[in-house]
Design a protein around this motif. Sequence first.
Motif, PDB file in Angstrom:
ATOM      1  N   GLY A 237       0.809  -1.214   0.000  1.00  0.00           N
ATOM      2  CA  GLY A 237       0.000   0.000   0.000  1.00  0.00           C
ATOM      3  C   GLY A 237       0.842   1.264   0.000  1.00  0.00           C
ATOM      4  O   GLY A 237       0.423   2.302   0.532  1.00  0.00           O
ATOM      5  N   GLY A 238       2.033   1.183  -0.604  1.00  0.00           N
ATOM      6  CA  GLY A 238       2.900   2.352  -0.678  1.00  0.00           C
ATOM      7  C   GLY A 238       3.694   2.625   0.585  1.00  0.00           C
ATOM      8  O   GLY A 238       4.441   3.601   0.662  1.00  0.00           O
ATOM      9  N   ARG A 239       3.564   1.785   1.600  1.00  0.00           N
ATOM     10  CA  ARG A 239       4.295   1.964   2.855  1.00  0.00           C
ATOM     11  C   ARG A 239       5.229   0.773   3.085  1.00  0.00           C
ATOM     12  O   ARG A 239       4.996  -0.327   2.571  1.00  0.00           O
ATOM     13  CB  ARG A 239       3.323   2.098   4.031  1.00  0.00           C
ATOM     14  N   VAL A 240       6.267   1.001   3.882  1.00  0.00           N
ATOM     15  CA  VAL A 240       7.201  -0.080   4.205  1.00  0.00           C
ATOM     16  C   VAL A 240       6.571  -0.971   5.261  1.00  0.00           C
ATOM     17  O   VAL A 240       6.320  -0.535   6.386  1.00  0.00           O
ATOM     18  CB  VAL A 240       8.544   0.477   4.715  1.00  0.00           C
ATOM     19  N   SER A 241       6.288  -2.211   4.890  1.00  0.00           N
ATOM     20  CA  SER A 241       5.674  -3.139   5.841  1.00  0.00           C
ATOM     21  C   SER A 241       6.726  -3.984   6.561  1.00  0.00           C
ATOM     22  O   SER A 241       6.549  -4.341   7.723  1.00  0.00           O
ATOM     23  CB  SER A 241       4.681  -4.063   5.128  1.00  0.00           C
ATOM     24  N   ARG A 242       7.812  -4.280   5.860  1.00  0.00           N
ATOM     25  CA  ARG A 242       8.928  -5.001   6.470  1.00  0.00           C
ATOM     26  C   ARG A 242      10.223  -4.569   5.779  1.00  0.00           C
ATOM     27  O   ARG A 242      10.202  -4.070   4.649  1.00  0.00           O
ATOM     28  CB  ARG A 242       8.772  -6.523   6.352  1.00  0.00           C
ATOM     29  N   THR A 243      11.321  -4.793   6.466  1.00  0.00           N
ATOM     30  CA  THR A 243      12.635  -4.477   5.902  1.00  0.00           C
ATOM     31  C   THR A 243      13.561  -5.659   6.133  1.00  0.00           C
ATOM     32  O   THR A 243      13.624  -6.193   7.246  1.00  0.00           O
ATOM     33  CB  THR A 243      13.241  -3.223   6.561  1.00  0.00           C
ATOM     34  N   ILE A 244      14.258  -6.064   5.091  1.00  0.00           N
ATOM     35  CA  ILE A 244      15.233  -7.145   5.200  1.00  0.00           C
ATOM     36  C   ILE A 244      16.622  -6.525   5.229  1.00  0.00           C
ATOM     37  O   ILE A 244      16.983  -5.736   4.352  1.00  0.00           O
ATOM     38  CB  ILE A 244      15.123  -8.108   4.003  1.00  0.00           C
ATOM     39  N   LEU A 245      17.398  -6.858   6.254  1.00  0.00           N
ATOM     40  CA  LEU A 245      18.765  -6.362   6.380  1.00  0.00           C
ATOM     41  C   LEU A 245      19.746  -7.527   6.304  1.00  0.00           C
ATOM     42  O   LEU A 245      19.541  -8.552   6.964  1.00  0.00           O
ATOM     43  CB  LEU A 245      18.967  -5.646   7.717  1.00  0.00           C
ATOM     44  N   LEU A 246      20.784  -7.359   5.519  1.00  0.00           N
ATOM     45  CA  LEU A 246      21.868  -8.334   5.473  1.00  0.00           C
ATOM     46  C   LEU A 246      23.117  -7.658   6.028  1.00  0.00           C
ATOM     47  O   LEU A 246      23.511  -6.586   5.565  1.00  0.00           O
ATOM     48  CB  LEU A 246      22.117  -8.802   4.044  1.00  0.00           C
ATOM     49  N   LEU A 247      23.733  -8.285   7.024  1.00  0.00           N
ATOM     50  CA  LEU A 247      24.915  -7.731   7.681  1.00  0.00           C
ATOM     51  C   LEU A 247      26.080  -8.690   7.512  1.00  0.00           C
ATOM     52  O   LEU A 247      25.914  -9.905   7.603  1.00  0.00           O
ATOM     53  CB  LEU A 247      24.650  -7.524   9.175  1.00  0.00           C
ATOM     54  N   SER A 248      27.255  -8.130   7.292  1.00  0.00           N
ATOM     55  CA  SER A 248      28.451  -8.976   7.216  1.00  0.00           C
ATOM     56  C   SER A 248      29.645  -8.215   7.771  1.00  0.00           C
ATOM     57  O   SER A 248      29.737  -6.988   7.651  1.00  0.00           O
ATOM     58  CB  SER A 248      28.722  -9.420   5.772  1.00  0.00           C
ATOM     59  N   ASP A 249      30.542  -8.961   8.395  1.00  0.00           N
ATOM     60  CA  ASP A 249      31.750  -8.381   8.968  1.00  0.00           C
ATOM     61  C   ASP A 249      32.782  -8.219   7.853  1.00  0.00           C
ATOM     62  O   ASP A 249      33.278  -9.195   7.305  1.00  0.00           O
ATOM     63  CB  ASP A 249      32.279  -9.300  10.073  1.00  0.00           C
ATOM     64  N   VAL A 250      33.081  -6.971   7.512  1.00  0.00           N
ATOM     65  CA  VAL A 250      34.040  -6.704   6.435  1.00  0.00           C
ATOM     66  C   VAL A 250      35.283  -5.999   6.974  1.00  0.00           C
ATOM     67  O   VAL A 250      35.993  -5.323   6.224  1.00  0.00           O
ATOM     68  CB  VAL A 250      33.390  -5.855   5.314  1.00  0.00           C
ATOM     69  N   THR A 251      35.535  -6.175   8.267  1.00  0.00           N
ATOM     70  CA  THR A 251      36.683  -5.500   8.887  1.00  0.00           C
ATOM     71  C   THR A 251      37.978  -5.847   8.166  1.00  0.00           C
ATOM     72  O   THR A 251      38.764  -4.965   7.798  1.00  0.00           O
ATOM     73  CB  THR A 251      36.794  -5.890  10.367  1.00  0.00           C
ATOM     74  N   ALA A 252      38.210  -7.136   7.963  1.00  0.00           N
ATOM     75  CA  ALA A 252      39.461  -7.570   7.310  1.00  0.00           C
ATOM     76  C   ALA A 252      39.517  -7.094   5.867  1.00  0.00           C
ATOM     77  O   ALA A 252      40.576  -6.682   5.369  1.00  0.00           O
ATOM     78  CB  ALA A 252      39.573  -9.095   7.380  1.00  0.00           C
ATOM     79  N   ILE A 253      38.373  -7.124   5.175  1.00  0.00           N
ATOM     80  CA  ILE A 253      38.333  -6.706   3.768  1.00  0.00           C
ATOM     81  C   ILE A 253      38.645  -5.214   3.652  1.00  0.00           C
ATOM     82  O   ILE A 253      39.448  -4.796   2.808  1.00  0.00           O
ATOM     83  CB  ILE A 253      36.945  -7.006   3.158  1.00  0.00           C
ATOM     84  N   ARG A 254      38.006  -4.400   4.512  1.00  0.00           N
ATOM     85  CA  ARG A 254      38.242  -2.952   4.444  1.00  0.00           C
ATOM     86  C   ARG A 254      39.684  -2.613   4.815  1.00  0.00           C
ATOM     87  O   ARG A 254      40.267  -1.682   4.267  1.00  0.00           O
ATOM     88  CB  ARG A 254      37.265  -2.223   5.363  1.00  0.00           C
ATOM     89  N   GLU A 255      40.261  -3.365   5.760  1.00  0.00           N
ATOM     90  CA  GLU A 255      41.647  -3.119   6.139  1.00  0.00           C
ATOM     91  C   GLU A 255      42.569  -3.442   4.961  1.00  0.00           C
ATOM     92  O   GLU A 255      43.531  -2.715   4.698  1.00  0.00           O
ATOM     93  CB  GLU A 255      42.026  -3.972   7.351  1.00  0.00           C
ATOM     94  N   LYS A 256      42.252  -4.534   4.260  1.00  0.00           N
ATOM     95  CA  LYS A 256      43.042  -4.893   3.081  1.00  0.00           C
ATOM     96  C   LYS A 256      42.917  -3.815   2.014  1.00  0.00           C
ATOM     97  O   LYS A 256      43.910  -3.435   1.381  1.00  0.00           O
ATOM     98  CB  LYS A 256      42.557  -6.244   2.525  1.00  0.00           C
ATOM     99  N   GLU A 257      41.690  -3.317   1.804  1.00  0.00           N
ATOM    100  CA  GLU A 257      41.480  -2.253   0.823  1.00  0.00           C
ATOM    101  C   GLU A 257      42.267  -1.003   1.207  1.00  0.00           C
ATOM    102  O   GLU A 257      42.842  -0.325   0.351  1.00  0.00           O
ATOM    103  CB  GLU A 257      39.988  -1.930   0.714  1.00  0.00           C
ATOM    104  N   ARG A 258      42.269  -0.697   2.518  1.00  0.00           N
ATOM    105  CA  ARG A 258      43.004   0.473   2.994  1.00  0.00           C
ATOM    106  C   ARG A 258      44.505   0.308   2.725  1.00  0.00           C
ATOM    107  O   ARG A 258      45.170   1.249   2.272  1.00  0.00           O
ATOM    108  CB  ARG A 258      42.760   0.676   4.487  1.00  0.00           C
ATOM    109  N   GLN A 259      45.020  -0.894   3.006  1.00  0.00           N
ATOM    110  CA  GLN A 259      46.436  -1.148   2.776  1.00  0.00           C
ATOM    111  C   GLN A 259      46.784  -1.015   1.289  1.00  0.00           C
ATOM    112  O   GLN A 259      47.847  -0.489   0.935  1.00  0.00           O
ATOM    113  CB  GLN A 259      46.810  -2.540   3.285  1.00  0.00           C
TER     114      GLN A 259
END
Length: 467
Positions: A237-259
Amino acid sequence: MNQLYSLAREMTNLTDVQIRILDHMEAALQFAADISKNQIYICAKGKNESVEIVLLAAKPSYSMGNTFFDRGDAYLDEEFTLVENVFSTGSKVVGRKELDLGRLVALTAYPVFDNAGIPFAVAAFLSNSQSQQQVLTDTAYMMLQVPMEEGAYHYLRPQDGMVILDSVGRIMYANDMADDLYFVLDKETVERKEIIGHSMVHLPLVDKIMETKKPAYGDEVSGNMILSAWGMPILSGGRVSRTILLLSDVTAIREKERQIMVKDSVIREIHHRVKNSLNTIAGILRMQARRAKDTDTKEALRVAVNRILGISQIHDVLASQSGDHVNWNVFLDKICRLSVDSLAVCPIELVRPNNEMKLLINSEKAVPLAIATSELIHNSIAHGFKGMEDGVLIVSASVENGMLHTCVKNNGHILDTHFSTKSFDLGLQIVRTLVEIELNGSFILKNKGDMAEAHIRIPLSIMENKR
């Protein structure tokens, strides 16, 4: 004409409008199977009303094996009693189905309505066990009602945390991985050890989704941990009835990208400093040349300055590049133009055939190749066009039979009849050494018609650094 349309027209009495509804649902089917942890089947009545046809089938992407049923499978009503009940009642039905003798699986079936409110198909969710989580099947079914474009979905991986929020942002469901990750975001909840029923906190992404009613993506930092979050709203009906969230730990990936970014910046800075140092050396040699009284010394110093400036140009180009690979055609373009602009003593028409072709080579290997090619270009300008009113310089790069072929041609003075590889001057000896010893390639210099041509061929595997 896709498989769904052909199958529906051949085996059912569905209208084009009803088939299009199922076609839209198909875009969301794989994601729905992933989040519900169920196999999903879209069934419709066959042309014989006592037969039900499987039109679409999907299983979780992270599961092994095949689907229980295949597209085009036909079953009598009594074999799919629960599905038949949905057609009859137009309501959700929950129960079990016997696949084989003594093998039961949980089944939840939902009606699929057309624009007139008629249930013309059924979405059947079958688990691998005798139990299901209704919040997951309900959410997946709701999502099938308002599908997005297929490319908009961020598919669930086994290591991802999944959270489902209700219309006001309270947590309805969280898998084990999401529990662990959410406790990182919300320290107060750690003591309760229970997040169901709590509002999602410290996640601006949720507010953005609620406001825009569109999927959103972003990183969240909590202490030393970086979480990647992707969310998708389910609209009703044009409104948000539910929201699906996907979470993942990317600490190591972001550190690698930073390096990698730091390393990339350092390498570019090194190239920049080398360029400046070479320019300084060239400036010193120019002063020495001006003070020299001997003509041969002046000429030797002039050649040395040009050679140093050529290498300086290469490092200047590399200082503006990023990553482990460079586009050789782009690199070559810059070398050619810098050389012509700085060394030409007469008007030169620069021709670069197929310079739009993308030829990615390892940046480390690009340096000796660039020095060799730059030397050939300088040689063409200094000797080929010496004393001429104008000239044409053709520099090309291509891939032939697994070899990277770089060719430098000019219509200036052709090679002397008695020219021999044994009479190579220092510049051409440098080219030969770099090409044949450093890069395991071949170097040929010859006349062809009114052109003097230089050809460098190097195995592409070496230039791509695949050895």
